[in-house]
Design a protein around this motif. Sequence first.
Motif, PDB file in Angstrom:
ATOM      1  N   ASN A 138      42.471  44.637  32.900  1.00 16.02           N
ATOM      2  CA  ASN A 138      42.338  43.571  31.899  1.00 16.02           C
ATOM      3  C   ASN A 138      43.386  42.480  32.140  1.00 16.02           C
ATOM      4  OD1 ASN A 138      41.160  42.462  29.505  1.00 16.02           O
ATOM      5  ND2 ASN A 138      43.022  43.063  28.397  1.00 16.02           N
ATOM      6  N   SER A 139      44.586  42.915  32.493  1.00 14.11           N
ATOM      7  CA  SER A 139      45.656  41.962  32.788  1.00 14.11           C
ATOM      8  C   SER A 139      45.301  41.105  34.002  1.00 14.11           C
ATOM      9  CB  SER A 139      46.961  42.740  33.045  1.00 14.11           C
ATOM     10  OG  SER A 139      47.941  41.912  33.590  1.00 14.11           O
ATOM     11  N   TYR A 140      44.658  41.711  34.984  1.00 15.96           N
ATOM     12  CA  TYR A 140      44.269  40.938  36.181  1.00 15.96           C
ATOM     13  C   TYR A 140      43.229  39.877  35.819  1.00 15.96           C
ATOM     14  CZ  TYR A 140      46.338  45.075  38.427  1.00 15.96           C
ATOM     15  OH  TYR A 140      47.181  46.103  38.790  1.00 15.96           O
ATOM     16  N   ALA A 141      42.296  40.269  34.970  1.00 13.50           N
ATOM     17  CA  ALA A 141      41.269  39.304  34.548  1.00 13.50           C
ATOM     18  C   ALA A 141      41.916  38.131  33.804  1.00 13.50           C
ATOM     19  CB  ALA A 141      40.234  39.989  33.657  1.00 13.50           C
ATOM     20  N   GLN A 142      42.901  38.445  32.985  1.00 11.97           N
ATOM     21  CA  GLN A 142      43.604  37.376  32.254  1.00 11.97           C
ATOM     22  C   GLN A 142      44.412  36.494  33.202  1.00 11.97           C
ATOM     23  OE1 GLN A 142      45.850  39.463  29.264  1.00 11.97           O
ATOM     24  NE2 GLN A 142      44.061  39.824  27.971  1.00 11.97           N
ATOM     25  N   ALA A 143      44.967  37.113  34.216  1.00 11.34           N
ATOM     26  CA  ALA A 143      45.721  36.321  35.201  1.00 11.34           C
ATOM     27  C   ALA A 143      44.805  35.321  35.902  1.00 11.34           C
ATOM     28  CB  ALA A 143      46.373  37.254  36.222  1.00 11.34           C
TER      29      ALA A 143
END
Lengths: 268, 182
Positions: free
Chosen positions: B64-69
């Motif tokens: 999820n953090s990667y998608a937000q990045a």
Amino acid sequence: MNNISRRDALRVGGLSVFGAAFLAACGEQAGVVPSANILSEGAVTPTTALPEGVITDVVLLRTAASLEYNAIDTYNAVLEGGLLTGDYAKLTDAVKRFRDDHQAHADAVNRLVVASGGKAHTCANARIDTLYIQPAIALITAKDNPDLSKDIVALAHALENLATQTYQGVVASLTAPSLRADAIRIAQDEARHAVVLAQVLNGGYASVGPTTNAATGKPNIASVPAAYGSLGTVMLQAGAPSAEGVKTALTLETPSLNGLIYDFVDCQ
Amino acid sequence: MTTAQARFPRSTPPAQPTDADKQLLLFTQGVELAARDLYKKAVDSGKFSDDEVAMLKMFGEHHNSYAQAMNGLIGKVATNKRNDSLYSTHVGQLASAQSAYASLQSLENTLATTNTDILGQLLGLDAARILASIITTEARMAAVFGTLPALSLTSALNSSANSLAPKIAQAPMASTETTVAP
């Protein structure tokens, strides 16, 4: 109107006379042959300027290749020295696999170096060896260290993380996108090695993520220490523990400007 | 060698993502959101121990953090939609713990390979830097499934995953060099 006392006038006058005499002594004098060596004892050895190091894709790749040889040499030392004993002896096949992987990486990176117009580098990074690996091995193989094999695995884990970070770090400096992909492909292999070793040192589901040692307050070894691959320092605790049970902490860093394998650096 | 004598060559890639980069990163966002949803599905299945659930939750949060990045890199191009094709490939294999782990490992290997392929097409350095740090962690997560519950060296170290990344051509870069007329 200036108020200069007789004492002030004498002080200024005295300084002027002394200064003039000093300057005269330093300057050329009639009848004295000037000498280039007058201010030094013996002849000055001519200096040779260091060659300029330009950080190119080739230099970054040669540096990566040198780290592969650091790993190969370390694993060979582990295998030839019989440093994995007891339960850790069952890691011998894994260590052989890791060493062979690093040789394959070194060969692959050197092919990229040559294809990019550079000269293959087929030996370990001397600076990394001197600064980190040899001091660590000295600590680990000391007679009073009760955890020789475990600490060897910890050193291997640290070196795998260092290699991972080196490849990950050069991605931002490599100019050719295809080389960045090549670098990160190898980084993945190093990261996988690190996970296998992390599970040996601190295994189980609960240890996969970051945890802290309750006694020392320091981070435990983790398989996946963070969401993003770190480029920070790599910690290694090794050697005989102190009276408080604390091992020596070593901090490893990826090669900096002084550790890069520039075009003019050769294997000795 | 002293630091004063080392220097980088003059030509350096752009920092910001190009238009083609943004399309590639949009693809990354889609597969990362699919991974997030697959981990959530696994966690919600109730087939795992507390320690396993904690690990699976952490992995899902990473994705999820990667998608937000990616949102930060591509701005208005972001759609925040998962890649349904990738989701469908794996969701049916989460029925048992054993098949779930094999599937999630395959998923991580696929993400690492796909993002590596995308990295090889990116021009912008900011995105390349972030994607590189994501890829090494995805390789770690894949390897974890090869070490737990029992170590399989082959499973932990080998990946035969295929890339899902599209091929998107970069527009020719404008030259910044100054030429002097003869």
